[in-house]
Design an enzyme around this catalytic site. Structure first.
Site, PDB file in Angstrom:
ATOM      1  N   ASP A  17      -2.753  14.298   2.488  1.00 38.90           N
ATOM      2  CA  ASP A  17      -2.913  13.012   1.638  1.00 38.90           C
ATOM      3  C   ASP A  17      -4.150  12.867   0.774  1.00 38.90           C
ATOM      4  O   ASP A  17      -5.101  13.259   1.048  1.00 38.90           O
ATOM      5  CB  ASP A  17      -3.175  11.749   2.795  1.00 38.90           C
ATOM      6  CG  ASP A  17      -2.189  10.527   2.320  1.00 38.90           C
ATOM      7  OD1 ASP A  17      -2.694   9.909   1.461  1.00 38.90           O
ATOM      8  OD2 ASP A  17      -1.596  10.074   3.304  1.00 38.90           O
TER       9      ASP A  17
ATOM     10  N   ASP B 238      -2.111   8.782  -2.827  1.00 37.29           N
ATOM     11  CA  ASP B 238      -2.339   7.414  -2.374  1.00 37.29           C
ATOM     12  C   ASP B 238      -2.139   6.528  -3.651  1.00 37.29           C
ATOM     13  O   ASP B 238      -3.072   6.924  -4.482  1.00 37.29           O
ATOM     14  CB  ASP B 238      -3.342   7.368  -1.696  1.00 37.29           C
ATOM     15  CG  ASP B 238      -3.508   5.939  -0.888  1.00 37.29           C
ATOM     16  OD1 ASP B 238      -2.527   5.534  -0.005  1.00 37.29           O
ATOM     17  OD2 ASP B 238      -4.548   5.412  -1.266  1.00 37.29           O
TER      18      ASP B 238
ATOM     19  N   GLU C 212       2.648   7.694  -4.287  1.00 36.87           N
ATOM     20  CA  GLU C 212       2.776   6.626  -3.863  1.00 36.87           C
ATOM     21  C   GLU C 212       2.683   5.628  -4.886  1.00 36.87           C
ATOM     22  O   GLU C 212       1.893   5.187  -5.604  1.00 36.87           O
ATOM     23  CB  GLU C 212       2.122   6.290  -2.452  1.00 36.87           C
ATOM     24  CG  GLU C 212       2.283   4.848  -1.968  1.00 36.87           C
ATOM     25  CD  GLU C 212       1.261   4.195  -1.387  1.00 36.87           C
ATOM     26  OE1 GLU C 212       1.384   3.380  -0.657  1.00 36.87           O
ATOM     27  OE2 GLU C 212       0.081   4.205  -1.784  1.00 36.87           O
TER      28      GLU C 212
ATOM     29  N   HIS D 179       3.502   4.844   7.699  1.00 34.99           N
ATOM     30  CA  HIS D 179       2.122   4.159   8.353  1.00 34.99           C
ATOM     31  C   HIS D 179       2.126   2.682   7.939  1.00 34.99           C
ATOM     32  O   HIS D 179       1.284   2.166   8.364  1.00 34.99           O
ATOM     33  CB  HIS D 179       1.188   4.980   8.439  1.00 34.99           C
ATOM     34  CG  HIS D 179       0.683   5.290   6.729  1.00 34.99           C
ATOM     35  ND1 HIS D 179       1.685   5.634   5.947  1.00 34.99           N
ATOM     36  CD2 HIS D 179      -0.281   4.647   6.171  1.00 34.99           C
ATOM     37  CE1 HIS D 179       0.813   5.792   4.764  1.00 34.99           C
ATOM     38  NE2 HIS D 179      -0.133   5.045   4.948  1.00 34.99           N
ATOM     39  N   ASP D 180       2.728   2.331   6.999  1.00 35.54           N
ATOM     40  CA  ASP D 180       2.463   1.114   6.253  1.00 35.54           C
ATOM     41  C   ASP D 180       3.717   0.156   6.390  1.00 35.54           C
ATOM     42  O   ASP D 180       3.564  -0.937   5.899  1.00 35.54           O
ATOM     43  CB  ASP D 180       2.392   1.344   4.920  1.00 35.54           C
ATOM     44  CG  ASP D 180       1.039   1.886   4.474  1.00 35.54           C
ATOM     45  OD1 ASP D 180       0.052   1.703   5.093  1.00 35.54           O
ATOM     46  OD2 ASP D 180       1.058   2.365   3.237  1.00 35.54           O
TER      47      ASP D 180
HETATM   48  C1  GLC Z   1      -1.692   3.143   0.634  1.00 39.07           C
HETATM   49  C2  GLC Z   1      -1.956   3.736   2.027  1.00 39.07           C
HETATM   50  C3  GLC Z   1      -2.161   2.535   3.005  1.00 39.07           C
HETATM   51  C4  GLC Z   1      -3.656   2.364   2.349  1.00 39.07           C
HETATM   52  C5  GLC Z   1      -3.770   1.949   0.912  1.00 39.07           C
HETATM   53  C6  GLC Z   1      -5.075   1.965   0.456  1.00 39.07           C
HETATM   54  O1  GLC Z   1      -0.949   2.196   0.170  1.00 39.07           O
HETATM   55  O2  GLC Z   1      -0.705   4.248   2.326  1.00 39.07           O
HETATM   56  O3  GLC Z   1      -2.197   3.061   4.148  1.00 39.07           O
HETATM   57  O4  GLC Z   1      -4.214   1.324   3.102  1.00 39.07           O
HETATM   58  O5  GLC Z   1      -2.828   2.800   0.387  1.00 39.07           O
HETATM   59  O6  GLC Z   1      -5.637   3.206   0.564  1.00 39.07           O
END
Ligand code: GLC
Ligand code: CA
Length: 552
Positions: free
Chosen positions: A97, A196, A252, A324-325
């Site tokens: 990540d 991310d 992402e 994980h979200d």
């Molecule tokens: C992304 C991650 C998430 C995190 C956010 C801030 O959306 O997947 O888990 O809280 O970024 O880094």
């Protein structure tokens, strides 16, 4: 162009919840090392690890205080090296990540930056004067509250929690430091990055944003995400780092359409290989996750099909139901009570027969479900606690509605410990884990799944093997059939003479379906089916949550 990352299947590991080996109730790198043969046995090609770097864990590792060190709770750099070697020995690649939209407020850069305007690191972050006594603008943090916090006489921007200050990508030195850090990991041999919130790194204007629904603040995503300059930065990153390694990258990127995604992933753009889009994940909630939205199957078909057909032919897609979200898909789009096995395998079939790189999130392969919490204190996620303060304590959303929807959509559903066996802590740990174990571990666990040749686990393994055997699944075209049907999701894939038909029943009632004329030949073959047997005839019956893939 054919490449390994288009043909790969990725397994995502959330290290905090995967396997604890030293009895502190927190998963660790040695736990992953212990389970490498299990991961290999599923047949995946790549593992994506959520952040494992030093972090005060305000947002479970997404607040990094040292990019080149391992979080103490997770182990040491030696453990990491052993893990990487163990994966490579088994032919599994590892992607990390990359969290470079923000750091922790405990990162040395921020500690220097907040010392004052003369600090050489001041510009590594985004500092603004207030408007009179107020914040510089109305932006709200993604995790509730204002996106600004004050240190001495200026405000710094944090799109997430106040312990996650946003980096300033306009600063050339900062960018070079980030690229050096990326080379450090790539030179160790890691095989790529999941980036991310990467589409948020460029901040273009600082105007107020529109306030959605009953929110108190402006929608920061609408003004900060997908600004044009993000492409300059990603291309620069590609030129200075990415192109020198044989790696895969996935961004992402929430709030993208296929047209916007093309700008990130079309091959000639030289930015990223693929992105995660979020449109199907927004289907069942409204302006925030504590307000539900009614949805119908044709909407899901429209979204997923659009992502199959509207991306440029030189772009690539990624496929996921869980991460994980997100809450657990079998509880969200399936039926985790009466048809858990059927609906979990149906959803898997639907996704794994599509064009794109599939991602499996830990526990998905055994059909792990949402957990039920009736107290706020059972939740660990900062998103829930901040949300409660902003929305319930101010009277915007009633307590009961907040709790009900948290039971459906909280990120903690995916973060409960991996269920390895039916022991007290599910074989995850010898002592009380950092977050509660789902009581259904007594029946839903890896040990039980491996003993049952009809398990969801073996079904996933078969899906992965099919992808390796039939090129049409990876590279074929996609055509949606029955677009308005309210219970069946049907589509065709085709590559030259190789053709498959995928039929999925999203309903708990049996549905009858007349096979399309062009597939009524003698040489039909069932590639996979989630019931015991399937009777092939012109008019087929699809039982509750049944899925079948027919080669023709
Ligand atoms: C992304 C991650 C998430 C995190 C956010 C801030 O959306 O997947 O888990 O809280 O970024 O880094
Ligand atoms: Ca541990």
């Amino acid at each position: 162009m054919k490449t390994w990352w288009k043909e790969a299947v990725v397994y995502q590991i959330y290290p905090r919840s995967f396997k604890d080996t030293n009895g502190d109730g927190i998963g660790d790198l040695r736990g992953i090392i212990e389970k490498l043969d299990y991961i290999k046995s599923l047949g995946v090609d790549v593992v994506w690890l959520n952040p494992i770097y030093s972090s005060p864990n305000d947002d479970n590792g997404y607040d990094i205080s040292d990019y080149q060190n391992i979080m103490e709770e997770f182990g040491t750099m030696n453990d990491f090296d052993e893990l990487l070697e163990g994966m490579h020995e088994r032919g599994i690649k590892l992607i990390m990540d990359l969290v470079v939209n923000h750091t922790s407020d405990e990162h040395p850069w921020f500690i220097e930056s907040k010392k004052g305007k003369d600090s050489p690191y001041r510009d590594y972050y985004i500092w603004k004067d207030g408007k009179g006594d107020n914040e510089p603008n109305n932006w709200g943090s993604v995790f509730s509250g204002s996106a600004w916090d004050k240190v001495d006489d200026q405000y710094y921007l944090h799109c997430f929690t106040k312990k996650q200050p946003d980096l300033n990508w306009e600063n050339e030195n900062m960018r070079q430091d980030v690229y050096d850090m990326m080379r450090f990991w790539l030179d160790k041999g890691v095989d790529g990055f999941r980036m991310d919130v990467i589409n948020a790194i460029s901040k273009a204007t600082y105007d107020d944003a529109k306030v959605p629904g009953d929110n108190l603040y402006g929608d920061v995503i609408s003004v900060v995400w997908n600004n044009p300059k993000v492409h300059d930065y990603l291309h620069e990153m590609y030129e200075s780092v990415l192109k020198h390694y044989d790696i895969m990258t996935v961004g992402e990127t929430s709030r993208v359409t296929p047209e916007i995604a093309d700008l990130y992933v079309r091959e000639d753009r030289q930015e990223l290989n693929m992105v995660f889009q979020f449109e199907h994940m927004k289907l069942d909630t409204d302006w925030c996750k504590w307000v539900e939205r009614d949805w119908q199957l044709p909407e899901l078909k429209e979204i997923l099909s659009k992502w199959q057909t509207d991306l440029d032919k030189n772009s690539w897609n990624s496929l996921y139901w869980n991460n994980h979200d997100q809450a657990r898909v079998v509880s969200r789009f399936g039926n985790d009570k009466d048809f858990r096995r059927e609906s979990a395998t149906m959803l898997a079939t639907l996704l794994h027969m599509m064009r794109g790189t599939p991602y499996i999130y830990q526990g998905e392969e055994i059909g792990m479900t949402n957990i039920y919490f009736d107290k706020l204190s059972q939740y660990k996620d900062v998103e829930i606690h901040n949300g409660y303060k902003q929305l319930v304590e101010t009277g915007k959303i009633p307590h009961d509605q907040f709790m009900d929807n948290s039971n459906k959509y909280s990120r903690d559903h995916s973060r409960t410990p991996m269920q390895w066996d039916d022991s007290t802590y599910a074989g995850f740990s010898d002592s009380k884990p950092w977050i509660e174990v789902n009581p259904n571990k007594s029946s839903i666990n890896v040990e039980a799944a491996l003993k049952d040749d009809k398990s969801i686990f073996y079904y996933y393994r078969n899906l992965i093997q099919l992808r390796k055997k039939h090129e049409v699944i990876v590279y074929g075209d996609y055509v949606l059939l029955e677009k308005d049907h309210d219970s069946l999701f049907v589509y065709k894939r085709r590559l030259g003479d190789e053709k498959i038909l995928v039929i999925c029943n999203f309903h708990q009632m049996t549905q009858t379906y007349h096979l399309p004329d062009d597939i009524l030949s003698d040489s039909l073959e069932i590639l996979i089916n989630n019931y015991e047997d399937f009777e092939l005839k012109n008019e087929v019956n699809l039982r509750p949550y049944e899925a079948v893939v027919i080669k023709y």
